[in-house]
Design a protein around this motif. Structure first.
Motif, PDB file in Angstrom:
ATOM      1  N   ARG A   1     -24.053 -19.379  25.946  1.00  0.00           N
ATOM      2  CA  ARG A   1     -23.596 -18.771  24.689  1.00  0.00           C
ATOM      3  C   ARG A   1     -22.300 -19.435  24.214  1.00  0.00           C
ATOM      4  O   ARG A   1     -22.153 -19.759  23.031  1.00  0.00           O
ATOM      5  N   ASP A   2     -21.365 -19.645  25.119  1.00  0.00           N
ATOM      6  CA  ASP A   2     -20.100 -20.278  24.743  1.00  0.00           C
ATOM      7  C   ASP A   2     -20.330 -21.682  24.175  1.00  0.00           C
ATOM      8  O   ASP A   2     -19.648 -22.105  23.229  1.00  0.00           O
ATOM      9  N   ALA A   3     -21.299 -22.402  24.747  1.00  0.00           N
ATOM     10  CA  ALA A   3     -21.547 -23.778  24.311  1.00  0.00           C
ATOM     11  C   ALA A   3     -22.298 -23.845  22.981  1.00  0.00           C
ATOM     12  O   ALA A   3     -22.043 -24.743  22.168  1.00  0.00           O
ATOM     13  N   LEU A   4     -23.209 -22.912  22.757  1.00  0.00           N
ATOM     14  CA  LEU A   4     -24.077 -22.995  21.581  1.00  0.00           C
ATOM     15  C   LEU A   4     -23.612 -22.145  20.411  1.00  0.00           C
ATOM     16  O   LEU A   4     -24.100 -22.313  19.285  1.00  0.00           O
ATOM     17  N   GLY A   5     -22.717 -21.219  20.638  1.00  0.00           N
ATOM     18  CA  GLY A   5     -22.199 -20.409  19.544  1.00  0.00           C
ATOM     19  C   GLY A   5     -23.023 -19.166  19.283  1.00  0.00           C
ATOM     20  O   GLY A   5     -24.137 -18.996  19.797  1.00  0.00           O
ATOM     21  N   ASP A   6     -22.478 -18.298  18.459  1.00  0.00           N
ATOM     22  CA  ASP A   6     -23.085 -16.992  18.220  1.00  0.00           C
ATOM     23  C   ASP A   6     -24.366 -17.056  17.397  1.00  0.00           C
ATOM     24  O   ASP A   6     -25.185 -16.130  17.453  1.00  0.00           O
ATOM     25  N   ASP A   7     -24.571 -18.120  16.621  1.00  0.00           N
ATOM     26  CA  ASP A   7     -25.737 -18.179  15.740  1.00  0.00           C
ATOM     27  C   ASP A   7     -26.998 -18.657  16.440  1.00  0.00           C
ATOM     28  O   ASP A   7     -28.105 -18.467  15.932  1.00  0.00           O
ATOM     29  N   PHE A   8     -26.859 -19.295  17.587  1.00  0.00           N
ATOM     30  CA  PHE A   8     -28.026 -19.783  18.311  1.00  0.00           C
ATOM     31  C   PHE A   8     -28.697 -18.612  19.023  1.00  0.00           C
ATOM     32  O   PHE A   8     -28.026 -17.764  19.617  1.00  0.00           O
ATOM     33  N   ILE A   9     -30.033 -18.570  18.974  1.00  0.00           N
ATOM     34  CA  ILE A   9     -30.787 -17.454  19.560  1.00  0.00           C
ATOM     35  C   ILE A   9     -31.029 -17.704  21.042  1.00  0.00           C
ATOM     36  O   ILE A   9     -31.545 -18.761  21.427  1.00  0.00           O
ATOM     37  N   ILE A  10     -30.654 -16.742  21.863  1.00  0.00           N
ATOM     38  CA  ILE A  10     -30.937 -16.791  23.297  1.00  0.00           C
ATOM     39  C   ILE A  10     -31.773 -15.570  23.665  1.00  0.00           C
ATOM     40  O   ILE A  10     -31.415 -14.435  23.346  1.00  0.00           O
ATOM     41  N   TYR A  11     -32.905 -15.801  24.310  1.00  0.00           N
ATOM     42  CA  TYR A  11     -33.721 -14.732  24.861  1.00  0.00           C
ATOM     43  C   TYR A  11     -33.601 -14.775  26.389  1.00  0.00           C
ATOM     44  O   TYR A  11     -33.266 -15.818  26.962  1.00  0.00           O
ATOM     45  N   ALA A  12     -33.872 -13.659  27.051  1.00  0.00           N
ATOM     46  CA  ALA A  12     -33.759 -13.582  28.506  1.00  0.00           C
ATOM     47  C   ALA A  12     -35.001 -12.927  29.096  1.00  0.00           C
ATOM     48  O   ALA A  12     -35.447 -11.885  28.619  1.00  0.00           O
ATOM     49  N   ASP A  13     -35.557 -13.558  30.133  1.00  0.00           N
ATOM     50  CA  ASP A  13     -36.770 -13.069  30.814  1.00  0.00           C
ATOM     51  C   ASP A  13     -36.442 -12.836  32.281  1.00  0.00           C
ATOM     52  O   ASP A  13     -36.173 -13.778  33.028  1.00  0.00           O
ATOM     53  N   ALA A  14     -36.467 -11.572  32.706  1.00  0.00           N
ATOM     54  CA  ALA A  14     -36.160 -11.227  34.100  1.00  0.00           C
ATOM     55  C   ALA A  14     -37.392 -11.172  34.985  1.00  0.00           C
ATOM     56  O   ALA A  14     -37.279 -10.961  36.201  1.00  0.00           O
ATOM     57  N   ALA A  15     -38.595 -11.303  34.412  1.00  0.00           N
ATOM     58  CA  ALA A  15     -39.843 -11.320  35.190  1.00  0.00           C
ATOM     59  C   ALA A  15     -40.018 -10.087  36.067  1.00  0.00           C
ATOM     60  O   ALA A  15     -40.675 -10.136  37.102  1.00  0.00           O
ATOM     61  N   GLY A  16     -39.417  -8.964  35.660  1.00  0.00           N
ATOM     62  CA  GLY A  16     -39.639  -7.710  36.367  1.00  0.00           C
ATOM     63  C   GLY A  16     -38.995  -7.600  37.731  1.00  0.00           C
ATOM     64  O   GLY A  16     -39.415  -6.770  38.543  1.00  0.00           O
ATOM     65  N   VAL A  17     -37.949  -8.393  38.009  1.00  0.00           N
ATOM     66  CA  VAL A  17     -37.400  -8.402  39.368  1.00  0.00           C
ATOM     67  C   VAL A  17     -36.358  -7.315  39.612  1.00  0.00           C
ATOM     68  O   VAL A  17     -35.990  -7.065  40.759  1.00  0.00           O
ATOM     69  N   TYR A  18     -35.876  -6.657  38.564  1.00  0.00           N
ATOM     70  CA  TYR A  18     -34.784  -5.702  38.731  1.00  0.00           C
ATOM     71  C   TYR A  18     -35.280  -4.262  38.755  1.00  0.00           C
ATOM     72  O   TYR A  18     -36.345  -3.932  38.194  1.00  0.00           O
ATOM     73  N   SER A  19     -34.491  -3.391  39.364  1.00  0.00           N
ATOM     74  CA  SER A  19     -34.755  -1.961  39.313  1.00  0.00           C
ATOM     75  C   SER A  19     -34.407  -1.445  37.925  1.00  0.00           C
ATOM     76  O   SER A  19     -33.760  -2.133  37.126  1.00  0.00           O
ATOM     77  N   ARG A  20     -34.802  -0.228  37.648  1.00  0.00           N
ATOM     78  CA  ARG A  20     -34.500   0.367  36.348  1.00  0.00           C
ATOM     79  C   ARG A  20     -32.993   0.439  36.110  1.00  0.00           C
ATOM     80  O   ARG A  20     -32.506   0.099  35.030  1.00  0.00           O
ATOM     81  N   ALA A  21     -32.240   0.842  37.119  1.00  0.00           N
ATOM     82  CA  ALA A  21     -30.788   0.955  36.976  1.00  0.00           C
ATOM     83  C   ALA A  21     -30.142  -0.407  36.773  1.00  0.00           C
ATOM     84  O   ALA A  21     -29.238  -0.568  35.939  1.00  0.00           O
ATOM     85  N   GLN A  22     -30.585  -1.397  37.535  1.00  0.00           N
ATOM     86  CA  GLN A  22     -30.047  -2.745  37.360  1.00  0.00           C
ATOM     87  C   GLN A  22     -30.346  -3.278  35.965  1.00  0.00           C
ATOM     88  O   GLN A  22     -29.488  -3.885  35.308  1.00  0.00           O
ATOM     89  N   ALA A  23     -31.572  -3.052  35.509  1.00  0.00           N
ATOM     90  CA  ALA A  23     -31.962  -3.524  34.180  1.00  0.00           C
ATOM     91  C   ALA A  23     -31.144  -2.841  33.089  1.00  0.00           C
ATOM     92  O   ALA A  23     -30.786  -3.471  32.082  1.00  0.00           O
ATOM     93  N   MET A  24     -30.829  -1.575  33.275  1.00  0.00           N
ATOM     94  CA  MET A  24     -30.018  -0.860  32.291  1.00  0.00           C
ATOM     95  C   MET A  24     -28.616  -1.481  32.209  1.00  0.00           C
ATOM     96  O   MET A  24     -28.087  -1.723  31.111  1.00  0.00           O
ATOM     97  N   TRP A  25     -28.015  -1.717  33.364  1.00  0.00           N
ATOM     98  CA  TRP A  25     -26.677  -2.316  33.387  1.00  0.00           C
ATOM     99  C   TRP A  25     -26.690  -3.714  32.766  1.00  0.00           C
ATOM    100  O   TRP A  25     -25.854  -4.055  31.935  1.00  0.00           O
TER     101      TRP A  25
END
Length: 400
Positions: free
Chosen positions: A215-239
C-alpha cells in the motif's frame, strides 16, 4: 444438431514460471503438519491444501453431427484424471444424442444424475462445468453469435481485471524478501494493472506487514484485494478485517473456513470491508449466503461452479440482492479465461475479474489468435461461441 462425441482430456502441463504458483506458495506448505504438536488455532492440519506441481485441468471437446466442435474446461487443479473419468463414465451418456443448444435442460439432467447421492460440489460439479461451457460454445456457433450475445449482450468490453496474485510473507521474512514483494507489485502497476490480489494467511502480523508495504508503495488509489483462503478463525478474521479496511483493501476473500455461514454473516455485518467468497459451488450455496447477509461479493468460478449456466444464475441472484459479481479464475487454460470474460462482459453487476499473472503453458499458446490483455483490461472475444480457435495439437502435448 445432435451431439455425437464427448471427449475429456486430462491436462498436466509442466510449469514454466520461474516462481511457484502463488496459491501453493501461500497455502500449500506442509510445515507444522507432520507429527509436531501445535497450540495454534485453527490447527495447521486444517490450513494446508493440496497443490499439483504441474498445471492441471480437464479440457472437454464435444462434436456434433454437423461437424462442429465445442470446447469447455473443467477445473481440476489436482487429479485431472478423476474429473475426466466422471465425464467419460457419467456425463457423456447424458448429453450424447441431445441438442447442445438445450443448455439449461442438459445442465439439470447432469446435475440430477448424482443429486440423490449428495454430489452437489467438487469433482462432479467441476465436470459438469466443462461440459456446460462446451455446450454454450456450440450453441453460439450454431447461432452465429458470441456467448456474451446469447447471455443478453455486453455491458462492458474490455473487462477490468486484477493481477492475481502475490503471496504475503510471514512476519520473520527478511527485509530483502519484502523489498522484492514491493518491487513485484510496482511492476504490475507499471504494466497497467489498476488492482492486484495478495494471498494472505501467513500470520496476522505478517499479512499486515506485507499489505502495508505494498500500500505504501502503490498509493491509496491502487486497488488491493486480500485472499485468506479460509485459514483464520472467526475471531482472527474479525480482527484482521478491521485492519484491512483501515488499509483500504477492496475486499476480504474467504476470511474464514467457508462452511461457517454464521461466521461470514457476523463478519459481513460488523465490518465495512466487503466480504467475498470464491468457493461457491452452485446457486444453492449462494442463496444460503445471501439469505444470511453473509456476503458482499460473489466469486463463482465458471470451471468449478457449474459452467456458464449456473454462474449466470449465481450472478443474477447476487444482482437481485444488490451484490457484486467477480469471476474467480486462479489458474487454468485459455478456455477458462475466455469463458470467464464472457460472463464478466454480460453480467450487469460485474465488479472485476481475476487474472492469473503466471507464465501459462496452456494459455495463449494453445490459441490461433491470443486473448488480448491490454494494460489491465481483458478483451472478450466477439466471434461465435467462445470465439476461440484452439490449436489442438499444441493442447494435446500436455495431455496426461
Amino acid at each position: 444438431m445432435k451431439i455425437t462425441k464427448v471427449e475429456a482430456i486430462p491436462i498436466q502441463a509442466r510449469a514454466i514460471d520461474k516462481k511457484p504458483y502463488w496459491g501453493s506458495a501461500a497455502w500449500g506448505d506442509e510445515r507444522g503438519t507432520r507429527g509436531e504438536i501445535s497450540t495454534e488455532y485453527p490447527t495447521p492440519q486444517r490450513r494446508r491444501y493440496v497443490y499439483s506441481k504441474t498445471i492441471d485441468t480437464v479440457i472437454v471437446r464435444i462434436e456434433t453431427d454437423d461437424g462442429r466442435v465445442g470446447w469447455g474446461e473443467a477445473k481440476a487443479p489436482v487429479a485431472p484424471q478423476a474429473t475426466a473419468k466422471i465425464i467419460d463414465l457419467l456425463l457423456a451418456d447424458i448429453v450424447i444424442g441431445a441438442d447442445p443448444r438445450e443448455t439449461t435442460l442438459l445442465w439439470e439432467r447432469m446435475y440430477a444424475g448424482m443429486r440423490v447421492r449428495g454430489h452437489r460440489a467438487g469433482f462432479y460439479l467441476e465436470a459438469i462445468s466443462g461440459v456446460d461451457i462446451a455446450l454454450w460454445d456450440l450453441a453460439g456457433q450454431a447461432a452465429g453469435a458470441s456467448i456474451t450475445t446469447l447471455l443478453g449482450g455486453s455491458f462492458r468490453n474490455p473487462v477490468r481485471v486484477y493481477a492475481s496474485g502475490l503471496p504475503a510473507l510471514p512476519i520473520d521474512a527478511p527485509d530483502d524478501a519484502l523489498a522484492q514483494l514491493v518491487a513485484d507489485a510496482v511492476a504490475l502497476r507499471d504494466a497497467g494493472y489498476t488492482g492486484l490480489k495478495m494471498a494472505i494467511g501467513r500470520g496476522l502480523k505478517g499479512d499486515l506487514r506485507s499489505i502495508g508495504a505494498v500500500r505504501d508503495a502503490l498509493g491509496d488509489d491502487f486497488i488491493i484485494y486480500a485472499d485468506a483462503a479460509g485459514v483464520y478463525s472467526r475471531a482472527q478474521a474479525m480482527w484482521l478485517g478491521g485492519a484491512l479496511q483501515d488499509l483500504g483493501v477492496g475486499f476480504f476473500e474467504m476470511p474464514t473456513f467457508p462452511e461457517d455461514v454464521e461466521g461470514y454473516a457476523e463478519l459481513a455485518q460488523a465490518l465495512t470491508i466487503p466480504i467475498a467468497l470464491d468457493s461457491i459451488g452452485s446457486r444453492h450455496e449462494a442463496v444460503e449466503l445471501i439469505r444470511a447477509r453473509a456476503i458482499d461479493v460473489l466469486q463463482p468460478d465458471v470451471c468449478r461452479a457449474g459452467g456458464i449456466t449456473e454462474c449466470r444464475r449465481i450472478a443474477e441472484l447476487a444482482d437481485a440482492h444488490g451484490l457484486a459479481f467477480a469471476p474467480h479464475i486462479s489458474i487454468g487454460s485459455a478456455i477458462h479465461f475466455g469463458a470467464s470474460a464472457h460472463l464478466a462482459s454480460a453480467m450487469p453487476n460485474t465488479l472485476t475479474s481475476e487474472y492469473w499473472i503466471g507464465e501459462n503453458p496452456i494459455g495463449n499458446v494453445i490459441l490461433d489468435a491470443p486473448l488480448l490483455l491490454d494494460r489491465g483490461y481483458l478483451h472478450t472475444p466477439t466471434a461465435p461461441g467462445l470465439g476461440l480457435s484452439i490449436r489442438e495439437e499444441e493442447l494435446r502435448k500436455h495431455s496426461a
